[in-house]
Design an enzyme around this catalytic site. Structure first.
Site, PDB file in Angstrom:
ATOM      1  N   ASP A 205      29.555  66.247  13.817  1.00  0.00           N
ATOM      2  CA  ASP A 205      30.507  67.089  14.545  1.00  0.00           C
ATOM      3  C   ASP A 205      30.580  66.420  15.900  1.00  0.00           C
ATOM      4  O   ASP A 205      29.635  66.514  16.698  1.00  0.00           O
ATOM      5  CB  ASP A 205      29.980  68.521  14.671  1.00  0.00           C
ATOM      6  CG  ASP A 205      30.994  69.403  15.373  1.00  0.00           C
ATOM      7  OD1 ASP A 205      31.594  68.934  16.361  1.00  0.00           O
ATOM      8  OD2 ASP A 205      31.194  70.545  14.937  1.00  0.00           O
ATOM      9  N   HIS A 206      31.670  65.708  16.156  1.00  0.00           N
ATOM     10  CA  HIS A 206      31.631  64.830  17.332  1.00  0.00           C
ATOM     11  C   HIS A 206      31.489  65.608  18.643  1.00  0.00           C
ATOM     12  O   HIS A 206      31.099  65.055  19.659  1.00  0.00           O
ATOM     13  CB  HIS A 206      32.815  63.853  17.352  1.00  0.00           C
ATOM     14  CG  HIS A 206      34.116  64.461  17.758  1.00  0.00           C
ATOM     15  ND1 HIS A 206      34.891  65.200  16.916  1.00  0.00           N
ATOM     16  CD2 HIS A 206      34.779  64.439  18.937  1.00  0.00           C
ATOM     17  CE1 HIS A 206      35.979  65.600  17.556  1.00  0.00           C
ATOM     18  NE2 HIS A 206      35.927  65.147  18.785  1.00  0.00           N
ATOM     19  N   HIS A 268      33.637  72.691  15.652  1.00  0.00           N
ATOM     20  CA  HIS A 268      33.412  72.397  17.076  1.00  0.00           C
ATOM     21  C   HIS A 268      33.106  73.652  17.918  1.00  0.00           C
ATOM     22  O   HIS A 268      32.118  73.700  18.633  1.00  0.00           O
ATOM     23  CB  HIS A 268      34.624  71.691  17.683  1.00  0.00           C
ATOM     24  CG  HIS A 268      35.080  70.492  16.905  1.00  0.00           C
ATOM     25  ND1 HIS A 268      34.215  69.646  16.262  1.00  0.00           N
ATOM     26  CD2 HIS A 268      36.320  69.977  16.663  1.00  0.00           C
ATOM     27  CE1 HIS A 268      34.896  68.668  15.676  1.00  0.00           C
ATOM     28  NE2 HIS A 268      36.175  68.857  15.895  1.00  0.00           N
TER      29      HIS A 268
HETATM   30  C1  BG6 Z   1      39.185  66.872  15.495  1.00  0.00           C
HETATM   31  C2  BG6 Z   1      40.349  67.648  14.960  1.00  0.00           C
HETATM   32  O1  BG6 Z   1      38.010  67.211  14.813  1.00  0.00           O
HETATM   33  O2  BG6 Z   1      39.019  67.159  16.871  1.00  0.00           O
HETATM   34  C3  BG6 Z   1      41.604  67.318  15.727  1.00  0.00           C
HETATM   35  O3  BG6 Z   1      40.537  67.346  13.586  1.00  0.00           O
HETATM   36  C4  BG6 Z   1      41.389  67.531  17.201  1.00  0.00           C
HETATM   37  O4  BG6 Z   1      42.699  68.098  15.273  1.00  0.00           O
HETATM   38  C5  BG6 Z   1      40.135  66.798  17.660  1.00  0.00           C
HETATM   39  O5  BG6 Z   1      42.522  67.034  17.882  1.00  0.00           O
HETATM   40  C6  BG6 Z   1      39.805  67.138  19.093  1.00  0.00           C
HETATM   41  O6  BG6 Z   1      38.778  66.296  19.537  1.00  0.00           O
HETATM   42  P1  BG6 Z   1      38.641  65.910  21.067  1.00  0.00           P
HETATM   43  O7  BG6 Z   1      37.384  65.118  21.139  1.00  0.00           O
HETATM   44  O8  BG6 Z   1      39.862  65.151  21.433  1.00  0.00           O
HETATM   45  O9  BG6 Z   1      38.571  67.221  21.798  1.00  0.00           O
END
Ligand code: BG6
Length: 520
Positions: A205-206, A268
């Protein structure tokens, strides 16, 4: 101790880390190497780690994908990716050439046993040539339908043996989405566990790799003054916002099936919530942290049927404008059904049934095509119990602690201050900490931290099987309720113009509680 890659640049800020946290020599295999994630995130992250001397000199990357290309073509494509997306550009020629020497590509299908045998032969050959001990990380950057087949194929080819003392490691990183509901997540966990031990699995989960998300733990548990007030005696409510200005960015087909609740909230935002709400873990290590997050996810109160419309708001963006530029509505996006009922915005009021949080609502909102890209946690404190300043009390606002995850990473505390002058007037002011100005460096990319942690065998910032199932348990109930509404013809899906903060219903949800959304 393994040395850093040749050509890597000295990085004084990370000297300590280099000593402490150098992974063992290994090969990382990226399935789906010709896809966007590899080019935009994974290879730039590996390049940055090499540049910062955080990877061992004996380290290889093998891209595996369906389309045919040779090593050279793959290297060129990845270099272009790094030139465009690496955190520090331009790409350093010496670092790149050392890094690219150990960059390989192999074509194959994800369910073809012969391709996996060829993969095994190739990996053994790389081990021999580079003197690697056989440690491997397999990164599944592929569509979710391929996760189980790839892991099965790895098992059949004996590429993913369970951990044993003295045996080289085999770890698997799985991208999101991990299932589309509770049943599919459970089924996938079962399939994966047929081949792998839980400690070999790294569900990514980045958001957990974002520096400021981790700082939330440091902020809470390395400082003595916040934790005593981090509870329902002092906190009135919490707001968590994950807003984006982008629309579905060419991913209309995926988003139609997902919707924002699956895409952003199930993973997230619920992860961020669980870090903000969890009890102090007994140690900062994988299971200690994940046990506490799990308790929060299990304590999320199911939304009562009678309160559903007051606690769950969904909406879809219509045409509007973002930063002065006209943009189409969701239904006019490519690969989107012109009558689509997929939500692109959701606002939720959530309770956590625990001693710490009894009676404290957590308001979450997430949406595409909102006016600003921001991820923020705002802790709104209760007002002073007795106000001394008579009529001037109107200008006294509750204290808010806002933790800005992105952009402008930092933390701010708002409080009331006396306005200079003879009168006793109060004005809101703010004490701020900003990452950029305090440390003079940009925080590393989430993927850098997560790839490094996996190579080091540290699963703290990855989600465990039971956590994923607990968050799906809560989210799937909302999906079921929505499905019932759709079936009975009773669904409400307000539209908000692109470039606004969502539908009026979301504001009314707050107003009904005498509160309002913060303008982040
Ligand atoms: C991803 C989603 O996991 O996270 C995307 O699939 C979203 O739809 C993205 O835009 C948002 O990531 P960050 O790091 O740009 O906030």
């Amino acid at each position: 101790m393994e040395n850093a890659a040749p050509g890597a640049l000295p990085n004084p800020l990370r000297e300590g880390l280099v000593e402490e946290r150098m992974p063992e020599p290994a090969t990382m295999v990226i399935f789906g190497a010709s896809g966007d994630l590899a080019r935009r995130k994974l290879l730039p992250a590996l390049y940055s780690l090499t540049r910062d001397r955080l990877l061992p000199s004996r380290f290889a990357v093998l891209g595996f994908g369906r389309h045919a290309q040779d090593d050279e073509a793959f290297r060129d494509e990845m270099r272009r990716g790094c030139e465009e997306f690496a955190r520090r550009r331009p790409v350093d020629a010496a670092v790149w050439s050392a890094f690219a020497r150990n960059l390989f590509y192999q074509q194959g299908a994800y369910d073809d046993p012969a391709a996996f045998q060829r993969l095994k032969t190739r990996l053994d050959e790389i081990d021999r040539t580079l003197g690697l001990p056989g440690n491997r990380v397999f990164y599944l950057s592929t569509p979710p339908s391929t996760f189980a087949p790839i892991i099965r194929s790895l098992g059949q080819a004996q590429l993913a043996p369970r951990p044993a003392p003295g045996r080289p490691f085999a770890r698997v990183i799985i991208e999101k989405p991990f299932g589309v509901d509770l049943d599919t997540a459970r089924a996938l966990n079962r399939q994966v566990h047929e081949i792998l031990d839980e400690r070999q699995i790294y569900r990514i989960d980045h958001y957990l790799g974002k520096e400021t998300v981790q700082n939330l733990l440091v902020f809470r548990f390395a400082n003595g003054i916040f934790e005593p007030i981090w509870n329902n005696h002092f906190i009135d409510h919490v707001q968590i916002t994950g807003s984006e200005t982008v629309g579905v960015e060419g991913r209309g087909g995926y988003f139609e099936q997902a919707g924002i609740l699956r895409d952003m909230v199930q993973n997230h935002l619920l992860q961020v919530l669980s870090l903000a709400a969890m009890e102090p873990p007994i140690a900062f290590e994988a299971d200690g942290v994940r046990d506490e997050k799990l308790k929060v996810l299990k304590a999320l109160r199911q939304i009562p049927a009678g309160d559903f419309d007051r606690q769950v708001i969904r909406a879809q963006y219509g045409a509007g404008s973002i930063a002065g530029r006209a943009v189409p509505g969701y239904r006019a996006e490519p690969a989107v059904d012109p009558r689509s009922t997929t939500e692109t915005f959701v606002a939720l009021k959530i309770f956590i049934d625990s001693w710490r949080w009894a009676g404290v609502p957590f308001y979450l909102r997430s949406g595409k095509r909102l006016p600003k890209r921001v991820t923020e946690i705002a802790i709104v404190f209760k007002e002073a119990p007795h106000l001394l300043f008579g009529k001037r009390a109107d200008s006294i606002r509750p204290n808010v602690l806002s933790i800005r995850i992105q952009p402008d990473e930092g933390i701010a505390l708002n409080f009331g201050s006396k306005l200079p002058g003879p009168a006793m007037e109060v004005a809101p002011v703010s004490m701020e900490f900003r990452y950029g100005s305090s440390f003079g460096v940009e925080p590393p990319e989430a993927y850098e931290r997560l790839l490094l942690d996996c190579l080091l065998g540290d699963g703290t910032l990855f989600t465990r099987a039971d956590e994923v199932e607990a968050s799906w348990t809560w989210v799937s109930r909302i999906h079921r309720r929505w499905a019932e509404e759709t079936a009975s013809g009773d669904m409400r899906l307000p539209e908000y113009p692109a470039g606004t903060w969502g539908p009026d219903e979301a504001d009314r949800m707050m107003a009904a509680d005498g509160r309002s959304w913060r303008l982040p």
